[in-house]
Design an enzyme around this catalytic site. Structure first.
Site, PDB file in Angstrom:
ATOM      1  N   GLU A 117      15.400 -44.443  19.415  1.00 37.25           N
ATOM      2  CA  GLU A 117      14.731 -45.738  19.601  1.00 37.25           C
ATOM      3  C   GLU A 117      13.891 -45.665  20.883  1.00 37.25           C
ATOM      4  O   GLU A 117      14.111 -46.382  21.841  1.00 37.25           O
ATOM      5  CB  GLU A 117      15.836 -46.788  19.707  1.00 37.25           C
ATOM      6  CG  GLU A 117      15.465 -48.217  19.694  1.00 37.25           C
ATOM      7  CD  GLU A 117      16.737 -49.044  19.874  1.00 37.25           C
ATOM      8  OE1 GLU A 117      17.600 -48.995  18.975  1.00 37.25           O
ATOM      9  OE2 GLU A 117      16.879 -49.670  20.934  1.00 37.25           O
ATOM     10  N   ARG A 155       4.836 -54.238  35.876  1.00 40.64           N
ATOM     11  CA  ARG A 155       5.885 -53.323  36.318  1.00 40.64           C
ATOM     12  C   ARG A 155       5.835 -53.029  37.830  1.00 40.64           C
ATOM     13  O   ARG A 155       6.877 -53.048  38.491  1.00 40.64           O
ATOM     14  CB  ARG A 155       5.852 -52.029  35.512  1.00 40.64           C
ATOM     15  CG  ARG A 155       6.197 -52.216  34.039  1.00 40.64           C
ATOM     16  CD  ARG A 155       6.308 -50.888  33.305  1.00 40.64           C
ATOM     17  NE  ARG A 155       7.539 -50.207  33.672  1.00 40.64           N
ATOM     18  CZ  ARG A 155       7.613 -49.150  34.448  1.00 40.64           C
ATOM     19  NH1 ARG A 155       6.500 -48.621  34.967  1.00 40.64           N
ATOM     20  NH2 ARG A 155       8.768 -48.588  34.731  1.00 40.64           N
ATOM     21  N   CYS A 191      -1.879 -65.386  43.198  1.00 40.82           N
ATOM     22  CA  CYS A 191      -1.378 -65.994  44.426  1.00 40.82           C
ATOM     23  C   CYS A 191       0.054 -65.530  44.682  1.00 40.82           C
ATOM     24  O   CYS A 191       0.974 -66.337  44.867  1.00 40.82           O
ATOM     25  CB  CYS A 191      -1.426 -67.521  44.313  1.00 40.82           C
ATOM     26  SG  CYS A 191      -3.081 -68.176  44.045  1.00 40.82           S
ATOM     27  N   GLU A 192       0.261 -64.248  44.674  1.00 38.65           N
ATOM     28  CA  GLU A 192       1.555 -63.625  44.932  1.00 38.65           C
ATOM     29  C   GLU A 192       1.309 -62.323  45.682  1.00 38.65           C
ATOM     30  O   GLU A 192       0.476 -61.505  45.255  1.00 38.65           O
ATOM     31  CB  GLU A 192       2.304 -63.320  43.626  1.00 38.65           C
ATOM     32  CG  GLU A 192       2.685 -64.539  42.815  1.00 38.65           C
ATOM     33  CD  GLU A 192       3.759 -65.385  43.482  1.00 38.65           C
ATOM     34  OE1 GLU A 192       4.481 -64.850  44.354  1.00 38.65           O
ATOM     35  OE2 GLU A 192       3.865 -66.583  43.144  1.00 38.65           O
TER      36      GLU A 192
END
Length: 421
Positions: free
Chosen positions: A272, A310, A341-342
């Site tokens: 998987e 990520r 805005c981070e």
């Protein structure tokens, strides 16, 4: 050294029709990799790769993998529906969910999917929901403790919310057998993004030994064992890639060592591998649009964390190639940022790159799995387009870019927003 599968001239031509940022997937690479996986496990009659839809939920990608013999692993209603629409039916679909809405079990059962239960209480819950058990059922295992390879801790299953204890698993098989289930499977995911050829063989040996124990204590002979995902990719250029042929042979070796002597040599092996199947064959293409010179040197691009979260979420490394400057010295240091805005909206921190200029195109590597799929709309940012680089060199739009109209479409609109619809 990581090499892009597209040139600057090709990207410039694509950008005339599809402005950056956009995702670009490499059909040739996807197909070649899928064939390597099947070759590596060709010793096992019935082997199947169930691609994790959550990694790259796009019908065009799923159809390519279907043509290469893959099934799908689904964890939600919409992933089941997408699989069905792409022509996956019956046991070509694995439904591995947790904290599952009961209606989703019904849909999975209607599609004939293999239902893989996460928790012991799901067993009775499923029977109550469906009225009876399907003829084929799978249970998910969590051994607890720490998962180790050669005395190195790879992960800590005891903190994971997934799977059943050994005692629960064995009792679960007894209940399923008494309830009329005829075919049984087991599933486990014990470590994420491992870059070692020993992960699958180590995991397989643990599961194979458990399969022997299950048969001895319950009389249940498993039909399949799903090794799930966890086979990673080398995000950093100095990391060594996994050798899928060596991995397949390692599983083969413990299969013959543990299962065959106990009369379990017919067990089918499933995998998987969303990340291994797709990550290296998808890239985020973005353009440099701004520079800021304060306490550091910042290069701003037209993509941001909503396109690839990520690095912001995990501090994950994604290699960056400046197209057209592949051979230039990496003698400048930048934080490569988006416009959210981070402050964690950074694709790279203190990254050595060639000198950048406005208009440079960046190829952000290994974004083909858990890249676009994890996008969001913070700050009103819109989802990018997804493109497929076909084997013949042409480019196909496989998901158009989101528009403001799309963004506003689910609102309870009054007169104030009608001008944008």
């Amino acid at each position: 050294m990581k090499t892009p599968y597209i040139t600057l001239d090709q990207v410039k031509e694509i950008a005339k029709t599809y402005p950056t940022p956009f995702y670009l997937y490499d059909e040739k690479g996807i197909r070649e990799n899928a064939r390597k996986v099947y070759k590596a496990f060709s010793w096992n009659k019935g082997f199947k790769e169930y691609f994790a839809v959550k990694a790259t939920p796009n019908p065009s990608i799923l159809r390519i993998l279907k043509e290469e013999g893959c099934g799908t692993d689904c964890s939600s209603l919409t992933e089941l529906q997408m699989s069905d629409a792409c022509g996956f039916h019956g046991h070509d679909i694995m439904f591995s969910s947790n904290d599952t809405p009961l209606e989703e079990y019904k849909v999975a059962n209607e599609l004939g999917a293999i239902i893989n239960l996460d928790d012991f209480t799901n067993i009775q819950e499923l029977k109550d929901t469906l009225g009876s058990f399907p003829e084929t059922m799978s249970l998910r295992y969590n051994p607890g403790g720490y998962f180790r390879i050669a005395n190195t801790i790879m992960d800590n299953p005891q903190d994971a919310k997934y799977g059943m204890t050994t005692a629960q698993l064995i009792e679960g098989y007894r209940i399923l057998k008494e309830g009329g289930v005829k075919h049984f499977g087991m599933h486990a995911f014990l470590a994420s993004n491992t870059v070692t050829n020993d992960y699958y063989p180590t995991l397989a040996k643990e599961l194979f030994e458990l399969a022997v124990k299950i048969k001895a204590e319950t009389g249940v002979a498993l039909d399949f064992i799903n090794l799930s995902g966890g086979v990673g990719v080398p995000y950093k250029p100095d990391q060594k890639s996994n050798d899928i042929e060596a991995i397949g042979e390692g599983v083969h070796r413990v299969f013959d060592e543990v299962l065959v002597p106990h009369g379990l040599g017919d067990i089918r092996i499933f995998t998987e591998m969303g990340r291994f199947m797709l990550a290296p064959y998808g890239a985020l293409i973005t353009k440099v649009i701004h520079f800021k010179h304060t306490y550091k040197e910042y290069a701003g691009v037209d993509a941001c964390a909503v396109n690839l979260m990520r690095p912001a979420m995990y501090g994950a490394y994604h290699h960056i190639t400046v197209l057209g400057k592949e051979n230039a010295p990496c003698d400048h240091t930048y934080d490569v940022t988006g416009s959210l805005c981070e402050n964690n909206d950074k694709f790279a921190i203190d990254r050595a790159l060639p000198e950048l200029e406005k208009g440079d195109y960046l190829f952000i590597h290994d974004a083909g799995a858990h890249g676009f799929a994890m996008g969001y709309n913070y700050n009103g940012k819109l989802w990018s387009a997804e493109l497929l680089l076909r084997e013949d060199g042409s480019v196909k739009l496989i998901r158009r870019a989101e528009t403001p109209k799309d963004y506003f479409a689910t609102l309870d609109i009054d007169d104030c927003m009608k001008k944008y619809l």
